[in-house]
Design a protein around this motif. Structure first.
Motif, short mmCIF file in Angstrom:
data_model
loop_
_atom_site.label_atom_id
_atom_site.label_comp_id
_atom_site.label_asym_id
_atom_site.label_seq_id
_atom_site.Cartn_x
_atom_site.Cartn_y
_atom_site.Cartn_z
N LYS A 1 0.82 -1.21 0.00
CA LYS A 1 0.00 0.00 0.00
C LYS A 1 0.86 1.27 0.00
O LYS A 1 0.41 2.32 -0.45
N VAL A 2 2.07 1.14 0.51
CA VAL A 2 2.98 2.29 0.47
C VAL A 2 3.48 2.52 -0.95
O VAL A 2 3.50 3.65 -1.44
N TRP A 3 3.87 1.39 -1.64
CA TRP A 3 4.41 1.54 -2.99
C TRP A 3 3.34 1.83 -4.02
O TRP A 3 3.52 2.70 -4.89
N LEU A 4 2.23 1.10 -3.95
CA LEU A 4 1.24 1.14 -5.03
C LEU A 4 0.13 2.17 -4.81
O LEU A 4 -0.41 2.70 -5.79
N LYS A 5 -0.21 2.43 -3.56
CA LYS A 5 -1.33 3.32 -3.28
C LYS A 5 -0.91 4.65 -2.65
O LYS A 5 -1.76 5.48 -2.33
N ASP A 6 0.39 4.81 -2.46
CA ASP A 6 0.93 6.05 -1.89
C ASP A 6 0.32 6.36 -0.52
O ASP A 6 0.10 7.53 -0.18
N LEU A 7 0.05 5.30 0.25
CA LEU A 7 -0.47 5.48 1.60
C LEU A 7 0.68 5.50 2.61
O LEU A 7 1.79 5.08 2.30
N MET B 1 16.03 12.19 11.31
CA MET B 1 16.37 13.11 10.23
C MET B 1 15.62 12.77 8.94
O MET B 1 15.48 13.61 8.05
N LEU B 2 15.11 11.53 8.86
CA LEU B 2 14.33 11.16 7.68
C LEU B 2 13.03 11.96 7.58
O LEU B 2 12.42 12.04 6.51
N LEU B 3 12.60 12.56 8.69
CA LEU B 3 11.40 13.39 8.67
C LEU B 3 11.60 14.64 7.83
O LEU B 3 10.64 15.37 7.55
N LEU B 4 12.84 14.89 7.42
CA LEU B 4 13.10 15.95 6.45
C LEU B 4 12.32 15.69 5.17
O LEU B 4 11.95 16.63 4.44
N LEU B 5 12.02 14.41 4.92
CA LEU B 5 11.25 14.03 3.73
C LEU B 5 9.75 14.03 3.99
O LEU B 5 8.97 13.60 3.13
N GLY B 6 9.34 14.48 5.17
CA GLY B 6 7.92 14.51 5.51
C GLY B 6 7.37 13.12 5.77
O GLY B 6 8.04 12.27 6.35
N VAL B 7 6.14 12.87 5.31
CA VAL B 7 5.49 11.59 5.57
C VAL B 7 6.22 10.44 4.88
O VAL B 7 6.14 9.29 5.33
N GLY C 1 9.39 10.14 4.80
CA GLY C 1 10.42 9.76 5.76
C GLY C 1 9.87 8.90 6.86
O GLY C 1 10.52 7.94 7.32
N TRP C 2 8.63 9.18 7.30
CA TRP C 2 7.97 8.35 8.31
C TRP C 2 7.77 6.94 7.78
O TRP C 2 8.05 5.95 8.46
N SER C 3 7.31 6.83 6.53
CA SER C 3 7.11 5.51 5.92
C SER C 3 8.43 4.75 5.84
O SER C 3 8.48 3.54 6.10
N MET C 4 9.49 5.45 5.48
CA MET C 4 10.80 4.80 5.39
C MET C 4 11.24 4.27 6.75
O MET C 4 11.78 3.16 6.84
N MET C 5 10.98 5.02 7.82
CA MET C 5 11.35 4.57 9.16
C MET C 5 10.59 3.30 9.54
O MET C 5 11.15 2.37 10.12
N VAL C 6 9.30 3.28 9.22
CA VAL C 6 8.48 2.10 9.53
C VAL C 6 9.01 0.87 8.79
O VAL C 6 9.14 -0.21 9.37
N ILE C 7 9.33 1.04 7.52
CA ILE C 7 9.82 -0.09 6.72
C ILE C 7 11.21 -0.52 7.18
O ILE C 7 11.51 -1.72 7.26
N MET C 8 12.05 0.44 7.51
CA MET C 8 13.43 0.13 7.90
C MET C 8 13.51 -0.69 9.17
O MET C 8 14.42 -1.49 9.34
N GLN C 9 12.54 -0.51 10.11
CA GLN C 9 12.60 -1.29 11.34
C GLN C 9 12.36 -2.77 11.05
O GLN C 9 12.96 -3.64 11.70
N VAL C 10 11.54 -3.08 10.06
CA VAL C 10 11.31 -4.48 9.66
C VAL C 10 12.53 -5.00 8.90
O VAL C 10 13.02 -6.10 9.17
N LEU C 11 13.01 -4.21 7.94
CA LEU C 11 14.19 -4.61 7.16
C LEU C 11 15.40 -4.81 8.07
O LEU C 11 16.14 -5.79 7.94
N GLY C 12 15.61 -3.87 9.01
CA GLY C 12 16.74 -3.98 9.91
C GLY C 12 16.66 -5.19 10.81
O GLY C 12 17.67 -5.86 11.08
N SER C 13 15.44 -5.52 11.25
CA SER C 13 15.26 -6.70 12.10
C SER C 13 15.50 -7.98 11.30
O SER C 13 16.09 -8.94 11.81
#
Length: 427
Positions: free
Chosen positions: A25-31, A114-120, A122-134
């Motif tokens: 939904k992040v990639w395809l629906k821009d949510l 600092m990813l919040l520099l990208l706005g929402v 950046g928030w999406s990236m943080m959410v995804i990165m915690q799964v990828l990092g784990s």
């Protein structure tokens, strides 16, 4: 040459596919993985506007309002403070103001803010990165323990997509701690088994774990890190672990920028004296909740509006995955046959279960009023259970092909018996 590369790198391709599907939904629906439905569907002034719906925006999950009422606001405010050349000490926007840096859940010193520099985005990236990092951190840890790739992949997936991650995914705090916990554990393994140079990376990774913003997950993670360090150190030369301990101490020293203000504010907080958590029996689970070890939605789910269990879903979920539970039962029945490292994680898993349920060990934290830990719900120790079971999953899969039929079937039979008993207890 190509086949060798594929054998080596297919894991990362698989991780990319899993993340792409899970976050489609992040990639395809821009949510954005953010509970905006709850914000506009349950809070004024947005509630007065129906947003195209007959009776207002339908709410999916009422338990995650802290994401927009606290965490996102604190992170964004801290980032704006840094942008303006100010140290984020104070939040002036609530009542007469209150400390911002000391509010641990905001994770205001967490570098990835600092990813919040990208706005929402950046928030999406943080959410995804915690799964990828784990995923990457646990995979690395299991591979360092000499597990086959497929076993390490399954253990990593069980960890990164566990209940501990998913129930707090959009908080962007507990999942970040899980990421750096896995990396810390991998560095400890690398230090003792490959190179002492790994100690150089320990201080910044400890800092990331502490500033990520979820206190109890962080606390239990640090206990696991220290316990595993001592375990690996036993039987080796006395000086072999000194550099690692010094590195951890340096990490804690750097993190005191966050820890000390938090400790001062918590010592003055009403949470240290209130009885609200006592009314919920400190979150200690009744033994009937053992059924949630293999049926997490037995008592319903808030998203389907049919939850009928104690307290609330987020504070009672205690699910290590079905394969994790089978691996745990297998370890219990094969104590003498498993490696001593796996015995360590088996003990960790059992201790975590007892700490979450209503018994003398579980109550000990609250009877002794352990500072800062006794103000949180007991079942948050789930993160330690999930980590331990993910390790045991890898070990179980490694042994599966050489097991006798009795060894394979016994945990499954016990699993079925436990399910029947639990249904009888809760019915």
């Amino acid at each position: 040459m190509v086949k060798a590369a594929l054998r080596k790198w297919w894991v990362f391709g698989l991780f990319a596919v899993l993340l792409s599907v899970f976050f489609y939904k992040v990639w395809l629906k821009d949510l954005v993985p953010f509970p905006g439905d709850l914000l506009v569907g349950a809070y004024y002034p947005w509630l007065e506007y129906k947003w195209g719906y007959e009776v207002g925006v339908p709410i999916k999950n009422q338990l995650i309002s802290d994401v927009f009422s606290q965490v996102y606001i604190w992170k964004d405010l801290a980032f704006e403070s840094f942008k303006n050349g100010q140290w984020p000490l104070w939040n002036p926007y609530v009542y007469s103001g209150y400390p911002l840096l000391a509010s641990f859940s905001g994770g205001v010193l967490y570098p990835l803010n600092m990813l919040l520099l990208l706005g929402v985005d950046g928030w999406s990236m943080m959410v995804i990165m915690q799964v990828l990092g784990s995923l990457a951190g646990m995979y690395w840890f299991l591979r360092l323990r000499k597990l086959e790739r497929i076993s390490a992949v399954i253990g990593a997936v069980a960890y990164a997509f566990s209940a501990a991650m998913i129930i707090r995914l959009e908080w962007n705090t507990a999942g970040q701690v899980m990421w750096w916990l896995a990396v810390n554990m991998a560095l400890i393994e690398y230090y003792f088994e490959k190179s002492k140079r790994a100690a150089v990376l320990i201080p910044p990774v400890i800092f990331m774990l502490i500033t990520a913003g979820h206190f109890q997950t962080m606390f239990y993670g640090l206990v696991l890190i220290l316990g595993y360090t001592i375990f690996k150190w036993i039987g080796k030369e006395r000086k072999s672990g000194v550099a690692l301990i010094v590195a951890m101490g340096l990490g804690l020293l750097i993190s005191s920028l966050q820890i000390l203000p938090t400790m001062v504010m918590m010592s003055k907080s009403v949470r240290m004296a209130e009885s609200a958590i006592a009314r919920d029996n400190y979150g200690l689970l009744p033994w009937g909740n053992l059924i949630t070890l293999w049926a997490p939605d037995f008592f319903g789910n808030p998203t389907t509006i049919n939850y009928w269990g104690v307290i609330n879903y987020n504070e009672t979920i205690f699910y290590p995955s079905l394969i994790g539970l089978v691996a745990l039962l297998w370890g219990l029945f094969n104590w003498r046959k498993i490696r001593k490292e796996n015995r360590f994680f088996l003990i960790v898993a059992c201790v975590a279960v007892f700490m979450a349920f209503d018994n003398p060990l579980g109550r000990l934290v609250y009877d002794l009023k352990v500072p800062f830990l006794s103000t949180g719900y007991a079942a948050r120790v789930l993160v330690i259970l999930v980590f331990a079971c993910s390790v045991l999953i890898g070990a179980w899969l490694e042994k599966l092909k050489d097991m006798k039929r009795k060894e394979v079937y016994l945990p499954l039979v016990l699993f079925g018996l436990m399910a029947l008993v639990s249904i009888g207890v809760t019915s």
